[in-house]
Design a protein around this motif. Sequence first.
Motif, PDB file in Angstrom:
ATOM      1  N   GLN A  55       1.105  -1.740  -0.117  1.00 35.48           N
ATOM      2  CA  GLN A  55       0.258  -0.426  -0.115  1.00 35.48           C
ATOM      3  C   GLN A  55       1.003   1.514   0.654  1.00 35.48           C
ATOM      4  O   GLN A  55       1.710   1.862   0.580  1.00 35.48           O
ATOM      5  N   CYS A  56       0.508   2.273  -0.952  1.00 39.71           N
ATOM      6  CA  CYS A  56       1.783   3.754  -0.943  1.00 39.71           C
ATOM      7  C   CYS A  56       0.944   4.319   0.974  1.00 39.71           C
ATOM      8  O   CYS A  56       0.208   3.584   1.659  1.00 39.71           O
ATOM      9  N   LYS A  57       1.552   5.121   0.597  1.00 35.85           N
ATOM     10  CA  LYS A  57       1.872   5.833   1.775  1.00 35.85           C
ATOM     11  C   LYS A  57       0.228   7.009   1.870  1.00 35.85           C
ATOM     12  O   LYS A  57       0.133   7.266   0.653  1.00 35.85           O
ATOM     13  N   GLU A  58      -0.325   7.307   2.552  1.00 33.11           N
ATOM     14  CA  GLU A  58      -1.602   8.168   3.064  1.00 33.11           C
ATOM     15  C   GLU A  58      -1.052   8.973   2.037  1.00 33.11           C
ATOM     16  O   GLU A  58       0.190  10.139   2.092  1.00 33.11           O
ATOM     17  N   ASN A  59      -2.439   9.485   1.019  1.00 33.11           N
ATOM     18  CA  ASN A  59      -2.815  10.670   0.026  1.00 33.11           C
ATOM     19  C   ASN A  59      -1.708  10.339  -1.154  1.00 33.11           C
ATOM     20  O   ASN A  59      -1.719  11.214  -1.506  1.00 33.11           O
ATOM     21  N   ASP A  60      -1.297   9.064  -1.284  1.00 28.31           N
ATOM     22  CA  ASP A  60      -0.301   8.545  -1.936  1.00 28.31           C
ATOM     23  C   ASP A  60      -1.607   7.554  -3.807  1.00 28.31           C
ATOM     24  O   ASP A  60      -1.984   7.831  -2.698  1.00 28.31           O
ATOM     25  N   ALA A  61      -0.845   7.948  -4.320  1.00 29.65           N
ATOM     26  CA  ALA A  61      -1.468   6.785  -5.734  1.00 29.65           C
ATOM     27  C   ALA A  61      -0.178   5.486  -6.557  1.00 29.65           C
ATOM     28  O   ALA A  61       0.600   6.616  -6.555  1.00 29.65           O
ATOM     29  N   VAL A  62      -0.407   4.843  -6.629  1.00 29.84           N
ATOM     30  CA  VAL A  62      -0.555   4.056  -7.711  1.00 29.84           C
ATOM     31  C   VAL A  62      -0.148   4.662  -9.295  1.00 29.84           C
ATOM     32  O   VAL A  62      -0.668   4.798  -9.929  1.00 29.84           O
ATOM     33  N   VAL A  63       1.068   4.399  -9.239  1.00 28.92           N
ATOM     34  CA  VAL A  63       1.935   5.307 -10.898  1.00 28.92           C
ATOM     35  C   VAL A  63       2.900   3.832 -11.552  1.00 28.92           C
ATOM     36  O   VAL A  63       2.413   4.182 -12.336  1.00 28.92           O
ATOM     37  N   GLY A  64       3.178   2.990 -11.046  1.00 27.72           N
ATOM     38  CA  GLY A  64       3.675   1.373 -11.605  1.00 27.72           C
ATOM     39  C   GLY A  64       3.410   0.733 -10.985  1.00 27.72           C
ATOM     40  O   GLY A  64       3.577   0.753  -9.879  1.00 27.72           O
ATOM     41  N   MET A  65       3.637  -0.264 -11.372  1.00 34.51           N
ATOM     42  CA  MET A  65       4.102  -1.816 -10.768  1.00 34.51           C
ATOM     43  C   MET A  65       5.815  -2.093 -11.398  1.00 34.51           C
ATOM     44  O   MET A  65       6.121  -2.184 -12.988  1.00 34.51           O
ATOM     45  N   SER A  66       6.509  -3.068 -10.854  1.00 32.56           N
ATOM     46  CA  SER A  66       7.107  -3.603 -11.380  1.00 32.56           C
ATOM     47  C   SER A  66       7.257  -4.984 -10.788  1.00 32.56           C
ATOM     48  O   SER A  66       6.501  -5.799  -9.759  1.00 32.56           O
ATOM     49  N   GLY A  67       7.797  -5.814 -11.291  1.00 41.44           N
ATOM     50  CA  GLY A  67       7.902  -7.377 -11.115  1.00 41.44           C
ATOM     51  C   GLY A  67       9.401  -8.038 -11.688  1.00 41.44           C
ATOM     52  O   GLY A  67       9.882  -7.719 -12.062  1.00 41.44           O
ATOM     53  N   LYS A  68       9.286  -9.745 -11.221  1.00 36.27           N
ATOM     54  CA  LYS A  68      10.606 -11.037 -11.675  1.00 36.27           C
ATOM     55  C   LYS A  68       9.111 -11.514 -12.434  1.00 36.27           C
ATOM     56  O   LYS A  68       8.433 -12.169 -11.576  1.00 36.27           O
ATOM     57  N   ILE A  69       9.717 -11.950 -12.827  1.00 36.00           N
ATOM     58  CA  ILE A  69       9.239 -13.297 -14.206  1.00 36.00           C
ATOM     59  C   ILE A  69      10.149 -14.327 -14.265  1.00 36.00           C
ATOM     60  O   ILE A  69      11.006 -14.057 -14.921  1.00 36.00           O
ATOM     61  N   GLY A  70       9.376 -15.275 -13.966  1.00 37.10           N
ATOM     62  CA  GLY A  70      10.341 -16.403 -14.957  1.00 37.10           C
ATOM     63  C   GLY A  70       9.434 -17.314 -15.267  1.00 37.10           C
ATOM     64  O   GLY A  70       9.087 -16.564 -16.201  1.00 37.10           O
ATOM     65  N   ARG A  71       9.519 -18.754 -14.753  1.00 41.11           N
ATOM     66  CA  ARG A  71       8.533 -19.258 -15.525  1.00 41.11           C
ATOM     67  C   ARG A  71       7.309 -19.010 -14.988  1.00 41.11           C
ATOM     68  O   ARG A  71       6.257 -19.126 -15.852  1.00 41.11           O
ATOM     69  N   TRP A  72       7.208 -18.404 -13.788  1.00 42.25           N
ATOM     70  CA  TRP A  72       6.245 -17.517 -13.637  1.00 42.25           C
ATOM     71  C   TRP A  72       6.393 -16.165 -13.071  1.00 42.25           C
ATOM     72  O   TRP A  72       7.338 -16.060 -12.744  1.00 42.25           O
ATOM     73  N   VAL A  73       5.063 -15.591 -12.496  1.00 36.46           N
ATOM     74  CA  VAL A  73       5.919 -14.610 -11.850  1.00 36.46           C
ATOM     75  C   VAL A  73       6.240 -14.331 -10.314  1.00 36.46           C
ATOM     76  O   VAL A  73       5.378 -15.368  -9.637  1.00 36.46           O
ATOM     77  N   THR A  74       7.308 -13.934 -10.240  1.00 34.84           N
ATOM     78  CA  THR A  74       7.516 -14.607  -9.014  1.00 34.84           C
ATOM     79  C   THR A  74       8.084 -13.053  -7.835  1.00 34.84           C
ATOM     80  O   THR A  74       8.463 -13.665  -6.610  1.00 34.84           O
ATOM     81  N   ALA A  75       7.606 -11.903  -8.265  1.00 30.42           N
ATOM     82  CA  ALA A  75       7.595 -10.748  -7.043  1.00 30.42           C
ATOM     83  C   ALA A  75       6.617  -9.631  -7.911  1.00 30.42           C
ATOM     84  O   ALA A  75       7.060  -9.307  -9.133  1.00 30.42           O
ATOM     85  N   LEU A  76       6.158  -8.996  -7.056  1.00 27.01           N
ATOM     86  CA  LEU A  76       5.682  -8.099  -7.324  1.00 27.01           C
ATOM     87  C   LEU A  76       5.794  -6.855  -6.351  1.00 27.01           C
ATOM     88  O   LEU A  76       5.809  -6.550  -5.350  1.00 27.01           O
ATOM     89  N   SER A  77       6.120  -5.879  -7.391  1.00 31.27           N
ATOM     90  CA  SER A  77       6.011  -4.183  -6.365  1.00 31.27           C
ATOM     91  C   SER A  77       5.444  -3.083  -6.710  1.00 31.27           C
ATOM     92  O   SER A  77       5.088  -3.093  -8.093  1.00 31.27           O
ATOM     93  N   ILE A  78       4.182  -2.552  -6.105  1.00 30.17           N
ATOM     94  CA  ILE A  78       3.646  -1.317  -7.054  1.00 30.17           C
ATOM     95  C   ILE A  78       4.360  -0.094  -6.849  1.00 30.17           C
ATOM     96  O   ILE A  78       5.609   0.502  -5.947  1.00 30.17           O
ATOM     97  N   ARG A  79       5.175   0.888  -7.802  1.00 30.63           N
ATOM     98  CA  ARG A  79       5.760   2.233  -7.007  1.00 30.63           C
ATOM     99  C   ARG A  79       4.388   3.510  -7.232  1.00 30.63           C
ATOM    100  O   ARG A  79       3.461   3.752  -7.283  1.00 30.63           O
ATOM    101  N   CYS A  80       4.898   4.363  -6.187  1.00 34.84           N
ATOM    102  CA  CYS A  80       3.708   5.188  -5.343  1.00 34.84           C
ATOM    103  C   CYS A  80       4.451   6.878  -5.991  1.00 34.84           C
ATOM    104  O   CYS A  80       5.242   7.171  -6.083  1.00 34.84           O
TER     105      CYS A  80
END
Length: 158
Positions: A102-127
Amino acid sequence: MFRKSFRSVMIVAMVSATLMQYATLVSDASSLTISGSETGQSFKLSPCPSGQVMVGVAAKQGWYIDSVAPLCSAVTSTGVWSGPLSQRSSIGGPGGDIRVAQCKENDAVVGMSGKIGRWVTALSIRCRKLSSPTSVSSGSSIYSVSAGGASYGTIAEA
Protein backbone atom coordinates in the motif's frame (compact mmCIF):
# COMPACT_ATOMS: atom_id res chain seq x y z
CA MET A 1 1.87 -27.69 -15.00
CA PHE A 2 0.20 -26.23 -18.08
CA ARG A 3 -2.50 -24.62 -15.93
CA LYS A 4 0.10 -22.88 -13.72
CA SER A 5 1.96 -21.53 -16.74
CA PHE A 6 -1.29 -20.26 -18.27
CA ARG A 7 -2.24 -18.64 -14.94
CA SER A 8 1.13 -16.87 -14.94
CA VAL A 9 0.46 -15.52 -18.43
CA MET A 10 -2.89 -14.29 -17.17
CA ILE A 11 -1.34 -12.45 -14.22
CA VAL A 12 1.35 -10.89 -16.43
CA ALA A 13 -1.41 -9.67 -18.77
CA MET A 14 -3.35 -8.35 -15.77
CA VAL A 15 -0.32 -6.48 -14.41
CA SER A 16 0.35 -4.95 -17.83
CA ALA A 17 -3.30 -3.95 -18.11
CA THR A 18 -3.22 -2.42 -14.64
CA LEU A 19 -0.22 -0.33 -15.64
CA MET A 20 -1.97 0.92 -18.76
CA GLN A 21 -5.09 1.65 -16.75
CA TYR A 22 -3.56 3.36 -13.71
CA ALA A 23 0.01 4.48 -14.41
CA THR A 24 -0.63 7.68 -16.34
CA LEU A 25 -4.07 8.55 -15.00
CA VAL A 26 -4.58 7.73 -11.35
CA SER A 27 -8.34 8.21 -11.42
CA ASP A 28 -10.63 5.36 -12.35
CA ALA A 29 -10.84 4.08 -15.92
CA SER A 30 -13.32 1.91 -17.73
CA SER A 31 -12.96 -1.83 -17.38
CA LEU A 32 -10.35 -3.38 -19.66
CA THR A 33 -10.87 -6.75 -21.34
CA ILE A 34 -7.83 -9.04 -21.28
CA SER A 35 -7.37 -12.50 -22.80
CA GLY A 36 -5.35 -15.31 -21.26
CA SER A 37 -7.33 -16.91 -18.44
CA GLU A 38 -6.99 -20.62 -17.67
CA THR A 39 -10.14 -21.26 -19.70
CA GLY A 40 -8.91 -19.16 -22.64
CA GLN A 41 -11.76 -16.69 -22.08
CA SER A 42 -11.48 -12.94 -21.66
CA PHE A 43 -11.85 -11.45 -18.21
CA LYS A 44 -12.14 -7.91 -16.86
CA LEU A 45 -9.88 -6.19 -14.39
CA SER A 46 -11.99 -4.37 -11.82
CA PRO A 47 -11.24 -0.63 -11.96
CA CYS A 48 -11.55 1.59 -8.92
CA PRO A 49 -15.02 3.14 -8.65
CA SER A 50 -15.60 6.66 -9.95
CA GLY A 51 -13.92 9.22 -7.69
CA GLN A 52 -11.40 6.69 -6.35
CA VAL A 53 -7.78 5.91 -7.17
CA MET A 54 -5.59 2.82 -6.89
CA VAL A 55 -3.51 3.08 -3.71
CA GLY A 56 -2.15 -0.46 -3.43
CA VAL A 57 -2.62 -4.14 -4.18
CA ALA A 58 -3.54 -7.25 -2.23
CA ALA A 59 -1.54 -10.14 -3.71
CA LYS A 60 -1.69 -13.82 -2.87
CA GLN A 61 1.74 -15.38 -2.89
CA GLY A 62 3.11 -18.88 -2.44
CA TRP A 63 6.06 -19.97 -4.58
CA TYR A 64 4.95 -17.26 -7.04
CA ILE A 65 2.32 -14.50 -7.23
CA ASP A 66 -1.03 -16.32 -7.51
CA SER A 67 -3.43 -13.37 -7.74
CA VAL A 68 -3.65 -9.59 -7.47
CA ALA A 69 -6.50 -7.27 -6.45
CA PRO A 70 -6.45 -3.44 -6.61
CA LEU A 71 -6.93 -1.45 -3.39
CA CYS A 72 -8.83 1.80 -3.91
CA SER A 73 -9.51 5.00 -1.97
CA ALA A 74 -11.85 7.93 -2.49
CA VAL A 75 -9.95 11.18 -2.94
CA THR A 76 -10.86 14.81 -2.22
CA SER A 77 -10.31 17.62 -4.73
CA THR A 78 -6.91 18.31 -3.12
CA GLY A 79 -5.68 14.71 -3.39
CA VAL A 80 -6.39 13.61 0.19
CA TRP A 81 -7.74 10.09 0.83
CA SER A 82 -11.24 10.10 2.29
CA GLY A 83 -13.13 7.15 3.69
CA PRO A 84 -12.05 3.53 4.06
CA LEU A 85 -9.98 1.61 1.49
CA SER A 86 -11.82 -0.95 -0.62
CA GLN A 87 -10.48 -4.08 -2.28
CA ARG A 88 -11.69 -4.80 -5.80
CA SER A 89 -12.08 -8.28 -7.29
CA SER A 90 -8.88 -10.27 -7.69
CA ILE A 91 -7.51 -11.75 -10.88
CA GLY A 92 -5.62 -15.05 -10.68
CA GLY A 93 -5.76 -18.23 -8.68
CA PRO A 94 -6.82 -19.04 -5.12
CA GLY A 95 -3.43 -20.20 -3.71
CA GLY A 96 -0.96 -18.41 -1.51
CA ASP A 97 -1.00 -16.12 1.50
CA ILE A 98 -2.20 -12.51 1.29
CA ARG A 99 0.48 -9.80 1.11
CA VAL A 100 -0.61 -6.16 0.95
CA ALA A 101 1.47 -3.42 -0.70
CA GLN A 102 0.00 0.00 0.00
CA CYS A 103 1.16 3.53 -0.82
CA LYS A 104 1.65 6.05 1.98
CA GLU A 105 -1.47 8.01 2.88
CA ASN A 106 -2.52 10.53 0.18
CA ASP A 107 -0.32 8.85 -2.47
CA ALA A 108 -1.40 6.70 -5.46
CA VAL A 109 -0.04 3.90 -7.61
CA VAL A 110 1.77 5.20 -10.71
CA GLY A 111 3.42 1.96 -11.87
CA MET A 112 4.33 -1.62 -11.09
CA SER A 113 7.36 -3.81 -11.45
CA GLY A 114 8.00 -7.45 -10.86
CA LYS A 115 10.12 -10.44 -11.62
CA ILE A 116 9.09 -13.02 -14.15
CA GLY A 117 10.60 -16.49 -14.42
CA ARG A 118 8.43 -19.40 -15.39
CA TRP A 119 5.74 -17.60 -13.39
CA VAL A 120 5.38 -14.11 -11.91
CA THR A 121 7.81 -14.46 -9.00
CA ALA A 122 7.68 -10.97 -7.41
CA LEU A 123 5.54 -7.84 -7.56
CA SER A 124 6.05 -4.24 -6.39
CA ILE A 125 4.03 -1.06 -6.82
CA ARG A 126 5.43 2.42 -7.41
CA CYS A 127 3.72 5.33 -5.67
CA ARG A 128 3.72 9.12 -5.83
CA LYS A 129 1.99 11.96 -3.92
CA LEU A 130 -1.47 12.95 -5.20
CA SER A 131 -2.21 16.58 -6.04
CA SER A 132 -5.83 15.99 -7.15
CA PRO A 133 -8.10 13.01 -7.90
CA THR A 134 -6.64 12.81 -11.43
CA SER A 135 -2.98 13.79 -11.07
CA VAL A 136 0.16 13.33 -9.00
CA SER A 137 2.67 15.96 -7.90
CA SER A 138 5.55 16.19 -10.38
CA GLY A 139 7.79 17.48 -7.58
CA SER A 140 7.24 14.44 -5.34
CA SER A 141 9.49 11.39 -5.21
CA ILE A 142 8.48 8.02 -6.62
CA TYR A 143 9.01 5.10 -4.24
CA SER A 144 8.40 1.33 -4.36
CA VAL A 145 6.52 -0.99 -2.01
CA SER A 146 6.85 -4.78 -2.33
CA ALA A 147 3.83 -7.07 -2.53
CA GLY A 148 6.14 -10.02 -1.96
CA GLY A 149 7.89 -12.55 -4.06
CA ALA A 150 11.20 -14.20 -4.75
CA SER A 151 14.64 -12.85 -5.58
CA TYR A 152 14.90 -14.79 -8.86
CA GLY A 153 13.46 -13.96 -12.26
CA THR A 154 13.80 -11.28 -14.93
CA ILE A 155 12.81 -7.74 -13.92
CA ALA A 156 9.79 -6.35 -15.79
CA GLU A 157 8.39 -2.90 -15.16
CA ALA A 158 6.29 -0.09 -16.56
